[in-house]
Design a protein around this motif. Structure first.
Motif, PDB file in Angstrom:
ATOM      1  N   ALA A 118      12.274   6.779   1.128  1.00  0.00           N
ATOM      2  CA  ALA A 118      11.555   5.495   1.101  1.00  0.00           C
ATOM      3  C   ALA A 118      11.218   4.969   2.497  1.00  0.00           C
ATOM      4  O   ALA A 118      10.968   3.777   2.673  1.00  0.00           O
ATOM      5  N   SER A 119      11.195   5.826   3.506  1.00  0.00           N
ATOM      6  CA  SER A 119      10.919   5.385   4.881  1.00  0.00           C
ATOM      7  C   SER A 119       9.623   4.597   4.961  1.00  0.00           C
ATOM      8  O   SER A 119       8.638   4.932   4.314  1.00  0.00           O
ATOM      9  N   HIS A 120       9.661   3.554   5.778  1.00  0.00           N
ATOM     10  CA  HIS A 120       8.486   2.695   5.940  1.00  0.00           C
ATOM     11  C   HIS A 120       8.114   2.515   7.411  1.00  0.00           C
ATOM     12  O   HIS A 120       6.954   2.550   7.762  1.00  0.00           O
ATOM     13  N   VAL A 121       9.132   2.305   8.269  1.00  0.00           N
ATOM     14  CA  VAL A 121       8.902   2.081   9.702  1.00  0.00           C
ATOM     15  C   VAL A 121       9.953   2.860  10.487  1.00  0.00           C
ATOM     16  O   VAL A 121      11.120   2.898  10.108  1.00  0.00           O
ATOM     17  N   ILE A 122       9.514   3.481  11.594  1.00  0.00           N
ATOM     18  CA  ILE A 122      10.433   4.186  12.481  1.00  0.00           C
ATOM     19  C   ILE A 122      10.351   3.546  13.865  1.00  0.00           C
ATOM     20  O   ILE A 122       9.266   3.153  14.307  1.00  0.00           O
ATOM     21  N   VAL A 123      11.498   3.380  14.523  1.00  0.00           N
ATOM     22  CA  VAL A 123      11.565   2.761  15.849  1.00  0.00           C
ATOM     23  C   VAL A 123      12.237   3.743  16.803  1.00  0.00           C
ATOM     24  O   VAL A 123      13.335   4.231  16.540  1.00  0.00           O
ATOM     25  N   ASN A 124      11.560   4.026  17.912  1.00  0.00           N
ATOM     26  CA  ASN A 124      12.058   4.957  18.918  1.00  0.00           C
ATOM     27  C   ASN A 124      12.750   4.188  20.032  1.00  0.00           C
ATOM     28  O   ASN A 124      12.102   3.624  20.902  1.00  0.00           O
ATOM     29  N   ASP A 125      14.081   4.179  20.023  1.00  0.00           N
ATOM     30  CA  ASP A 125      14.834   3.525  21.079  1.00  0.00           C
ATOM     31  C   ASP A 125      15.547   4.577  21.931  1.00  0.00           C
ATOM     32  O   ASP A 125      16.722   4.457  22.256  1.00  0.00           O
ATOM     33  N   THR A 126      14.803   5.659  22.244  1.00  0.00           N
ATOM     34  CA  THR A 126      15.310   6.683  23.145  1.00  0.00           C
ATOM     35  C   THR A 126      14.543   6.572  24.458  1.00  0.00           C
ATOM     36  O   THR A 126      13.663   5.725  24.594  1.00  0.00           O
ATOM     37  N   ASP A 127      14.834   7.450  25.385  1.00  0.00           N
ATOM     38  CA  ASP A 127      14.129   7.420  26.668  1.00  0.00           C
ATOM     39  C   ASP A 127      13.015   8.472  26.730  1.00  0.00           C
ATOM     40  O   ASP A 127      12.504   8.780  27.793  1.00  0.00           O
ATOM     41  N   ARG A 128      12.646   9.043  25.577  1.00  0.00           N
ATOM     42  CA  ARG A 128      11.573  10.040  25.523  1.00  0.00           C
ATOM     43  C   ARG A 128      10.755   9.847  24.249  1.00  0.00           C
ATOM     44  O   ARG A 128      11.218   9.222  23.296  1.00  0.00           O
ATOM     45  N   ALA A 129       9.565  10.395  24.230  1.00  0.00           N
ATOM     46  CA  ALA A 129       8.695  10.272  23.058  1.00  0.00           C
ATOM     47  C   ALA A 129       9.253  11.094  21.894  1.00  0.00           C
ATOM     48  O   ALA A 129       9.913  12.112  22.098  1.00  0.00           O
ATOM     49  N   ILE A 130       9.001  10.607  20.680  1.00  0.00           N
ATOM     50  CA  ILE A 130       9.299  11.367  19.472  1.00  0.00           C
ATOM     51  C   ILE A 130       7.971  11.641  18.776  1.00  0.00           C
ATOM     52  O   ILE A 130       6.960  10.990  19.078  1.00  0.00           O
ATOM     53  N   THR A 131       7.951  12.585  17.865  1.00  0.00           N
ATOM     54  CA  THR A 131       6.743  12.891  17.108  1.00  0.00           C
ATOM     55  C   THR A 131       7.046  12.727  15.632  1.00  0.00           C
ATOM     56  O   THR A 131       8.061  13.237  15.138  1.00  0.00           O
ATOM     57  N   VAL A 132       6.177  12.003  14.919  1.00  0.00           N
ATOM     58  CA  VAL A 132       6.332  11.754  13.479  1.00  0.00           C
ATOM     59  C   VAL A 132       5.354  12.652  12.731  1.00  0.00           C
ATOM     60  O   VAL A 132       4.180  12.747  13.104  1.00  0.00           O
ATOM     61  N   TYR A 133       5.841  13.307  11.677  1.00  0.00           N
ATOM     62  CA  TYR A 133       5.035  14.242  10.883  1.00  0.00           C
ATOM     63  C   TYR A 133       4.962  13.776   9.433  1.00  0.00           C
ATOM     64  O   TYR A 133       5.852  13.081   8.945  1.00  0.00           O
ATOM     65  N   GLY A 134       3.933  14.223   8.722  1.00  0.00           N
ATOM     66  CA  GLY A 134       3.765  13.896   7.311  1.00  0.00           C
ATOM     67  C   GLY A 134       4.478  14.860   6.387  1.00  0.00           C
ATOM     68  O   GLY A 134       4.531  14.641   5.186  1.00  0.00           O
TER      69      GLY A 134
ATOM     70  N   GLU B 239      19.050  -1.133  28.391  1.00  0.00           N
ATOM     71  CA  GLU B 239      19.097   0.319  28.313  1.00  0.00           C
ATOM     72  C   GLU B 239      18.761   0.751  26.885  1.00  0.00           C
ATOM     73  O   GLU B 239      19.144   0.091  25.928  1.00  0.00           O
ATOM     74  N   PRO B 240      18.057   1.868  26.720  1.00  0.00           N
ATOM     75  CA  PRO B 240      17.802   2.358  25.369  1.00  0.00           C
ATOM     76  C   PRO B 240      19.117   2.770  24.699  1.00  0.00           C
ATOM     77  O   PRO B 240      20.047   3.240  25.364  1.00  0.00           O
ATOM     78  N   SER B 241      19.192   2.597  23.388  1.00  0.00           N
ATOM     79  CA  SER B 241      20.409   2.939  22.652  1.00  0.00           C
ATOM     80  C   SER B 241      20.479   4.424  22.341  1.00  0.00           C
ATOM     81  O   SER B 241      21.466   4.895  21.792  1.00  0.00           O
ATOM     82  N   ASN B 242      19.419   5.167  22.686  1.00  0.00           N
ATOM     83  CA  ASN B 242      19.321   6.600  22.433  1.00  0.00           C
ATOM     84  C   ASN B 242      19.455   6.921  20.951  1.00  0.00           C
ATOM     85  O   ASN B 242      20.160   7.843  20.558  1.00  0.00           O
ATOM     86  N   GLN B 243      18.780   6.096  20.140  1.00  0.00           N
ATOM     87  CA  GLN B 243      18.754   6.359  18.716  1.00  0.00           C
ATOM     88  C   GLN B 243      17.371   6.086  18.154  1.00  0.00           C
ATOM     89  O   GLN B 243      16.580   5.365  18.743  1.00  0.00           O
TER      90      GLN B 243
END
Length: 102
Positions: A58-74, A28-32
């Motif tokens: 200092a963010s380098h990598v983002i991981v989507n462990d939710t049940d829906r898409a996320i959007t990353v912006y600059g 199951e996704p952790s919803n985080q």
């Protein structure tokens, strides 16, 4: 005879690998949303994210462990065109003042 033994080992190894992959995919996704910055810092976790969130500097990598898409912006305000990251996937993020929305 040796060829049959090698083929049996290869098939058994493949079956075990596929079975393990199937188990990992059934979680199951952790919803985080998790953000990796550097090896010296702990992971930043956004529990049940909703709306716009500024990423750590200092963010380098983002991981989507939710049940829906996320959007990353600059930008830090989720205003510029963004990159969609589907559930169960990750993305490199530009260092500096990025954000994401869920």
């Amino acid at each position: 005879m040796r060829m049959v033994r090698v083929a049996s080992v290869v098939l058994a190894t493949g079956a075990l690998a596929m079975g393990g992959a199937g188990l990992a995919g059934a979680q199951e996704p952790s919803n985080q949303v998790t953000v990796f910055e550097t090896e010296l810092q702990p992971l930043t976790k956004f529990e049940d994210p909703q709306g716009c969130h500024k990423l750590p500097l200092a963010s380098h990598v983002i991981v989507n462990d939710t049940d829906r898409a996320i959007t990353v912006y600059g930008d830090p305000f989720c205003m510029t065109p963004g990159l969609q990251v589907p559930p169960g996937h990750g993305s490199h993020v530009p260092p500096g003042t990025g954000s994401f929305s869920a």
